[in-house]
Design a protein around this motif. Structure first.
Motif, short mmCIF file in Angstrom:
data_model
loop_
_atom_site.label_atom_id
_atom_site.label_comp_id
_atom_site.label_asym_id
_atom_site.label_seq_id
_atom_site.Cartn_x
_atom_site.Cartn_y
_atom_site.Cartn_z
N VAL A 103 -9.60 -8.64 -7.60
CA VAL A 103 -10.25 -8.16 -6.38
C VAL A 103 -9.82 -6.72 -6.11
O VAL A 103 -8.62 -6.43 -6.08
CB VAL A 103 -9.93 -9.06 -5.17
CG1 VAL A 103 -10.66 -8.55 -3.93
CG2 VAL A 103 -10.33 -10.51 -5.46
N ARG A 104 -10.78 -5.84 -5.92
CA ARG A 104 -10.52 -4.42 -5.65
C ARG A 104 -11.05 -4.05 -4.27
O ARG A 104 -12.12 -4.51 -3.87
CB ARG A 104 -11.21 -3.55 -6.71
CG ARG A 104 -10.75 -3.83 -8.13
CD ARG A 104 -11.69 -3.20 -9.15
NE ARG A 104 -11.80 -1.75 -8.97
CZ ARG A 104 -12.97 -1.10 -8.95
NH1 ARG A 104 -14.10 -1.76 -9.07
NH2 ARG A 104 -12.99 0.21 -8.80
N VAL A 105 -10.32 -3.21 -3.58
CA VAL A 105 -10.75 -2.70 -2.28
C VAL A 105 -11.18 -1.25 -2.45
O VAL A 105 -10.39 -0.41 -2.92
CB VAL A 105 -9.63 -2.81 -1.24
CG1 VAL A 105 -10.07 -2.16 0.08
CG2 VAL A 105 -9.25 -4.27 -1.01
N LEU A 106 -12.42 -0.95 -2.09
CA LEU A 106 -12.94 0.41 -2.19
C LEU A 106 -13.17 0.98 -0.79
O LEU A 106 -13.79 0.34 0.06
CB LEU A 106 -14.27 0.42 -2.95
CG LEU A 106 -14.30 -0.16 -4.36
CD1 LEU A 106 -15.70 -0.05 -4.94
CD2 LEU A 106 -13.30 0.54 -5.26
N GLU A 107 -12.67 2.18 -0.55
CA GLU A 107 -12.94 2.87 0.70
C GLU A 107 -14.11 3.82 0.47
O GLU A 107 -14.01 4.77 -0.31
CB GLU A 107 -11.70 3.64 1.16
CG GLU A 107 -11.81 4.18 2.57
CD GLU A 107 -10.50 4.76 3.09
OE1 GLU A 107 -10.52 5.35 4.19
OE2 GLU A 107 -9.47 4.63 2.40
N THR A 108 -15.23 3.56 1.13
CA THR A 108 -16.47 4.29 0.87
C THR A 108 -16.98 4.96 2.14
O THR A 108 -16.53 4.65 3.25
CB THR A 108 -17.55 3.35 0.32
OG1 THR A 108 -18.16 2.65 1.42
CG2 THR A 108 -16.99 2.35 -0.68
N PRO A 109 -17.98 5.86 2.03
CA PRO A 109 -18.58 6.47 3.23
C PRO A 109 -19.23 5.45 4.16
O PRO A 109 -19.46 5.73 5.33
CB PRO A 109 -19.63 7.43 2.64
CG PRO A 109 -19.13 7.75 1.28
CD PRO A 109 -18.47 6.50 0.80
N LEU A 110 -19.54 4.25 3.63
CA LEU A 110 -20.15 3.20 4.44
C LEU A 110 -19.12 2.18 4.93
O LEU A 110 -19.49 1.13 5.46
CB LEU A 110 -21.24 2.48 3.64
CG LEU A 110 -22.44 3.34 3.22
CD1 LEU A 110 -23.42 2.52 2.40
CD2 LEU A 110 -23.13 3.93 4.45
N GLY A 111 -17.86 2.48 4.72
CA GLY A 111 -16.81 1.55 5.13
C GLY A 111 -16.19 0.86 3.94
O GLY A 111 -16.52 1.15 2.78
N TYR A 112 -15.29 -0.07 4.21
CA TYR A 112 -14.62 -0.78 3.12
C TYR A 112 -15.59 -1.71 2.39
O TYR A 112 -16.42 -2.37 3.01
CB TYR A 112 -13.45 -1.60 3.65
CG TYR A 112 -12.24 -0.78 4.02
CD1 TYR A 112 -11.46 -0.19 3.04
CD2 TYR A 112 -11.89 -0.59 5.37
CE1 TYR A 112 -10.34 0.57 3.38
CE2 TYR A 112 -10.77 0.16 5.72
CZ TYR A 112 -10.01 0.75 4.71
OH TYR A 112 -8.92 1.50 5.04
N MET A 113 -15.43 -1.75 1.08
CA MET A 113 -16.10 -2.75 0.25
C MET A 113 -15.03 -3.48 -0.53
O MET A 113 -14.10 -2.87 -1.06
CB MET A 113 -17.08 -2.09 -0.73
CG MET A 113 -18.26 -1.41 -0.09
SD MET A 113 -19.37 -0.67 -1.32
CE MET A 113 -20.55 0.16 -0.24
N VAL A 114 -15.16 -4.79 -0.59
CA VAL A 114 -14.25 -5.60 -1.39
C VAL A 114 -15.04 -6.11 -2.59
O VAL A 114 -16.04 -6.82 -2.43
CB VAL A 114 -13.67 -6.78 -0.58
CG1 VAL A 114 -12.78 -7.64 -1.46
CG2 VAL A 114 -12.87 -6.25 0.61
#
Length: 420
Positions: A160-171
């Motif tokens: 499981v990876r957590v991505l911080e994006t311009p649209l908010g967090y994505m898991v």
């Protein structure tokens, strides 16, 4: 006025489609006759493989020789339209075989399916919840393909990876699947679809994408060769090769062409065996950018004894069952010629071909230049285009290469002189 809107085109027969296109684009009788010619891939089979079929498209199939890979001998089927690719691979393999050939290993046939979760407020908590249900999710995935599990494959792990994006967090959940002798796209995509609602229930988030990744870095292939100075042309050639490689390793403009040469060989074998060469291209170029700058997929060094050492590492996701491999008659024959009994073995052979192709390219660049060998073969194509008969082609091509003028005007001039 021409319109590309044709109602119900996909429902029509191959013959009807061809007639419609011929009428709308003013194809001649001779052009229609060419399109009606089917080789080993017959009309019925072609019509089941893709939509809106009107014909098939032939690509030359050649055999690269001289390959010794992991102490085994191989004939390598290669489907390509580009002059000199097969010859270059064969020549490089001949150089390498004098010093033992190529040695290759792989991580095995593990694919990644990605499941994208959004509307996440506490990503660390969500990540924990997903991993806490790991065994349940793996079982749910494997229930979709019990045959794959029976043969030793199936879903093996979750990351499981957590991505911080311009649209908010994505898991993003990565489902790791051993696909055995298949490339595995259909299997992993089906598993991802099944897990999507389960992950939504576990987390309260919203799943959008659920699809495989072509950056198959769990499926790496590593190829190696070691070549004596006497086999490659001496110390000066080795120095030239090291300079060519170093240029590619430091400059993305050069690396793009450097890696394209590697993929000339890899894609040619993939096409010949019915595998998805576009997926291989995407994965290779993404892998070349892993550390933030696009760079060479190969590495060339000189060891303590002065030998040239070459190393290639990239993801190669291929199979010997399923997809076009299962239905294309030439792909089946190519696999038989190749003698790769498993998907991983095919991947290792393809890795060796990629390294051979790169060796041929950097050696040519370090010596006479890439054009000499390439243009000598390209000259034959120009001769044919200029109207040379079968008995005239070689003479026209040879004269163009000798004069270092490989173009249509020169071909026609030579052809006129010969006929006079």
């Amino acid at each position: 006025m021409l319109s590309s809107r044709i109602s119900g085109f996909h429902k029509k027969s191959v013959q009807d489609r061809l007639e419609i296109i011929a009428e709308k684009t003013d194809l001649t009788k001779d052009e229609i006759k060419i399109l009606k010619k089917y080789g080993s891939l017959d009309e019925k089979t072609a019509d089941t493989m893709i939509e809106n079929v009107i014909s098939t498209f032939d690509i030359p199939l050649g055999i690269a020789t001289n390959f010794t890979i992991n102490d085994e001998e191989f004939f390598i089927p290669m489907a390509t339209e580009e002059s000199s690719v097969v010859a270059a691979a064969s020549n490089a393999a001949k150089i390498a075989r004098d010093c033992g050939g190529f040695y290759v290993n792989s991580l095995g046939p593990k694919m990644i399916a990605q499941i994208q979760l959004v509307n996440v407020k506490s990503p660390s908590q969500v990540k924990f919840k997903i991993l806490n249900e790991k065994e349940y999710l793996l079982k749910k995935a494997n229930d979709q393909d019990p045959i794959l599990k029976k043969f030793g494959g199936g879903a093996e792990d979750l990351e499981v990876r957590v991505l911080e994006t311009p649209l908010g967090y994505m898991v993003v959940t990565h489902l790791i699947v051993d696909t055995r002798d298949a490339m595995g796209a259909n299997s992993v995509n089906t598993m991802a679809e099944v897990l999507a609602p389960e992950i939504e229930k576990i987390t309260g988030g919203r799943v959008y994408l659920r699809i495989l990744s072509n950056l198959a870095d769990k499926r790496l292939v590593r190829a190696y060769t070691r070549i004596a100075p006497s086999a490659i042309g001496g110390e000066e050639v080795i120095e030239g090769i090291l300079n060519a490689y170093t240029f590619a390793s430091c400059d993305p403009y050069r690396a793009a062409t450097h890696n394209k040469g590697i993929m000339n060989g890899i894609s040619a074998v993939a096409i010949a065996t019915g595998n998805d060469f576009r997926a291989l291209e995407a994965g290779a170029h993404a892998y070349a950018s892993t550390y933030g700058q696009y760079t060479s997929l190969t590495r060339w060094e000189k060891d303590t004894e002065g030998y040239l050492v070459g190393f290639l590492e990239l993801p190669i996701a291929v199979g010997i069952i399923g997809g076009a491999t299962a239905v294309h008659p030439v792909a089946k024959i190519a696999l038989k010629i190749l003698g790769a009994e498993t998907g991983p073995k095919l991947a290792e052979v393809i890795g060796a071909v990629g390294l051979a192709q790169n060796l041929a390219a950097v050696r040519a660049l370090a010596t006479e230049g890439i054009q000499k060998g390439h243009m000598s073969l390209h000259a034959k194509n120009i001769a044919v285009m200029a109207g040379a008969s079968e008995t005239e082609v070689d003479e026209v091509a040879d004269k163009m290469v000798e004069g270092n003028q490989v173009n249509m005007e020169k071909a026609k001039q030579i052809l006129e002189e010969i006929r006079r």
